[in-house]
Design an enzyme around this catalytic site. Structure first.
Site, PDB file in Angstrom:
ATOM      1  N   HIS A 278     136.632  66.406 -71.719  1.00 36.38           N
ATOM      2  CA  HIS A 278     137.740  66.473 -71.204  1.00 36.38           C
ATOM      3  C   HIS A 278     138.182  65.997 -69.927  1.00 36.38           C
ATOM      4  O   HIS A 278     139.478  65.397 -69.804  1.00 36.38           O
ATOM      5  CB  HIS A 278     138.014  68.119 -71.092  1.00 36.38           C
TER       6      HIS A 278
ATOM      7  N   ASP B  94     136.444  60.049 -64.690  1.00 31.90           N
ATOM      8  CA  ASP B  94     136.828  59.811 -63.317  1.00 31.90           C
ATOM      9  C   ASP B  94     136.896  60.725 -62.343  1.00 31.90           C
ATOM     10  O   ASP B  94     137.300  60.802 -61.028  1.00 31.90           O
ATOM     11  CB  ASP B  94     138.331  58.988 -62.963  1.00 31.90           C
TER      12      ASP B  94
ATOM     13  N   SER C 138     139.122  63.243 -62.178  1.00 32.73           N
ATOM     14  CA  SER C 138     140.516  63.635 -62.185  1.00 32.73           C
ATOM     15  C   SER C 138     140.696  65.274 -62.673  1.00 32.73           C
ATOM     16  O   SER C 138     141.541  65.799 -61.895  1.00 32.73           O
ATOM     17  CB  SER C 138     141.650  62.846 -62.969  1.00 32.73           C
TER      18      SER C 138
ATOM     19  N   HIS D 211     129.330  70.193 -80.964  1.00 33.54           N
ATOM     20  CA  HIS D 211     129.629  71.471 -81.192  1.00 33.54           C
ATOM     21  C   HIS D 211     128.212  72.202 -81.679  1.00 33.54           C
ATOM     22  O   HIS D 211     128.499  73.347 -82.215  1.00 33.54           O
ATOM     23  CB  HIS D 211     130.831  71.385 -82.259  1.00 33.54           C
TER      24      HIS D 211
ATOM     25  N   THR E  73     123.137  79.182 -84.343  1.00 27.73           N
ATOM     26  CA  THR E  73     121.895  78.623 -83.329  1.00 27.73           C
ATOM     27  C   THR E  73     122.471  77.870 -82.085  1.00 27.73           C
ATOM     28  O   THR E  73     122.257  76.807 -81.971  1.00 27.73           O
ATOM     29  CB  THR E  73     120.937  77.963 -83.903  1.00 27.73           C
TER      30      THR E  73
ATOM     31  N   ASP F 282     120.071  71.451 -82.759  1.00 25.65           N
ATOM     32  CA  ASP F 282     119.841  71.354 -84.171  1.00 25.65           C
ATOM     33  C   ASP F 282     120.975  70.877 -85.298  1.00 25.65           C
ATOM     34  O   ASP F 282     121.995  70.860 -84.683  1.00 25.65           O
ATOM     35  CB  ASP F 282     119.057  72.752 -85.003  1.00 25.65           C
TER      36      ASP F 282
END
Ligand code: HEM
Ligand SMILES: *[C@@H]1O[C@H](CO)[C@@H](O)[C@H](O)[C@H]1NC(C)=O
Ligand SMILES: *[C@@H]1O[C@H](CO)[C@@H](O)[C@H](O)[C@H]1NC(C)=O
Length: 362
Positions: free
Chosen positions: A70, A91, A93, A198, A218, A223
């Site tokens: 993000h 950076d 920010s 994810h 998990t 994995d």
């Protein structure tokens, strides 16, 4: 010794001293390739003890990994071409201007980890941009089977707020995500590589009534179980009905993002990629390490940064259990996207259908 050989020795000594050797022995006794890397050893020890609860792949690790994205994705060459400010990439920010950026809709929830991390960055006197990428790299090294990400130090602490609407939303159409990520420099295959993140993730805010609901069964293992479970037919909503950016998941207590579901089923690019990770953990880790090097240096010239990767912990050698079909599922539940390349044959976990436990808050 002849004059000739003395001359050769002197020439060698001069040559050696002309190339400054930045190698240094840090106070911990660790030898690093550049003295500037020593302070990151102290930061690493502090984070492992006091941010990651003694080196866990828990909530703070997941949030810290999400934050690397993000912060970094606030970078748009397309906006610069229009003569506007397109953001500075990785950076810091999002930490420097948290009151602006954490109010962007796609950044919902990142304020928590920004506020948790900031005192560590201030205490150690490092730039916010370096700190965010470092914390993500140290954190994810704690996940079983995890990657050892590159870490380059030296990002400036000076930044401007990122423009809004540069962070993808889980309700975005695949084409929208491909266009946005493409603007930042990622191919569709590289988006799939980024979504390896994810596999150590949960949601708190898409359905705020069920915080800690993981994207696979998990969430502390790096994995490929995520790549199996996202391809199973959805049957239920884990919480109180459907939310924007959510689709049905295959398991009680598991959450599926609309965007993950779409990427898993899209065969426009290298169709094999999503399911290929199921049978090749080494390739999955290597792909993630490569794409994260790119993410972590968006907006920077990597050649101007100092390589302190040696400070990132070597993930513990663990034997991950091979991906399985969850108990109660069969190959008939698999919605494979590639007609030409069959979904691998997996064993089914024994026992009755189970539900997935939430990631405990820490
Ligand atoms: C295609 C773009 C992506 C979309 C639409 C997306 C969307 C989301 C959403 C909606 C959540 C749940 C947030 C919450 O409710 O708390 C989430 C969690 C997460 N995302 Fe992504 N994501 C994307 C790409 C990435 C990338 C590139 C990374 C890192 C490299 C990443 C790492 C994570 C992690 C680690 C979590 C779990 C956070 C936690 O458990 O607290 N995501 N993502
Ligand atoms: C980085 O900038 C923030 C303000 O955005 C400031 O509080 C912090 O002290 C700066 N850190 C360094 C190392 O200069
Ligand atoms: C679940 O949804 C219903 C209807 O939308 C709403 O009345 C109820 O308050 C919700 N429950 C929770 C726990 O959010």
């Amino acid at each position: 010794m002849s004059f000739k050989s003395i001359f050769a020795l002197v020439a060698l000594a001069v040559a050696a001293s002309a190339v400054p050797s930045p190698r240094a022995v840090c106070s911990t006794g660790e030898v690093v390739s550049h003295a500037a890397c020593c302070q990151w050893i102290d930061i690493r020890e502090d984070l492992q003890a006091n941010l990651f609860d003694g080196g866990e792949c828990g909530e703070e690790t997941h949030e810290s990994l999400r934050l690397t994205f993000h912060d970094a994705i606030g970078f748009s060459p397309a906006l610069f071409r229009e003569g506007k400010f397109g953001g500075g990439g990785a950076d810091g920010s999002i930490m420097a201007f948290a009151q602006i950026e954490t109010n962007f809709h796609a950044n919902i929830g990142v304020d928590e980890i920004v506020e948790t991390q900031r005192p560590f960055a201030l205490k150690h006197g490092v730039s916010f941009g370096d700190f965010i990428q470092f914390a993500g790299a140290v954190g994810v090294s704690n996940c079983a089977g995890g990657p050892r990400l590159q870490f380059l130090a030296g990002r400036s602490n000076i930044s401007q707020p990122s423009p809004d609407l540069l962070v993808p939303e889980p309700s975005d159409a695949t084409d929208t995500i491909i266009a946005r990520m493409g603007d930042a420099g990622f191919t569709p295959n590289e988006i799939v590589d980024l979504l390896i993140s994810h596999t150590v993730a949960a949601q708190d805010h898409v359905d705020p009534t069920i915080p800690g609901t993981p994207f696979d069964s998990t969430p502390s293992d790096f994995d490929a179980q995520f790549f199996v479970e996202t391809l199973l037919a959805g049957t239920l909503f884990p919480g109180n009905g459907s939310n924007v950016g959510e689709v049905e998941s295959p398991l009680k207590g598991e959450f599926r993002l609309f965007s993950d579901s779409e990427f898993a089923r899209d065969s426009r690019w290298d169709c094999m990629r999503w399911q290929s990770f199921i049978t090749d953990h080494t390739a999955m880790v290597a792909k993630f390490e490569a794409v994260m090097s790119k993410l972590a240096t968006l907006g920077h010239n990597p050649l101007e940064l100092i390589d302190c990767s040696e400070v990132i912990p070597v993930p513990a050698a663990v034997k991950l259990t091979a991906p399985t079909l969850p108990a109660g599922k069969s190959m008939a539940d698999v919605q494979a996207a590639c007609a030409a390349t069959p979904f691998p044959t997996l064993s089914v976990a024994p026992g009755p259908a189970t539900s997935v436990a939430p990631v405990p808050p820490s």
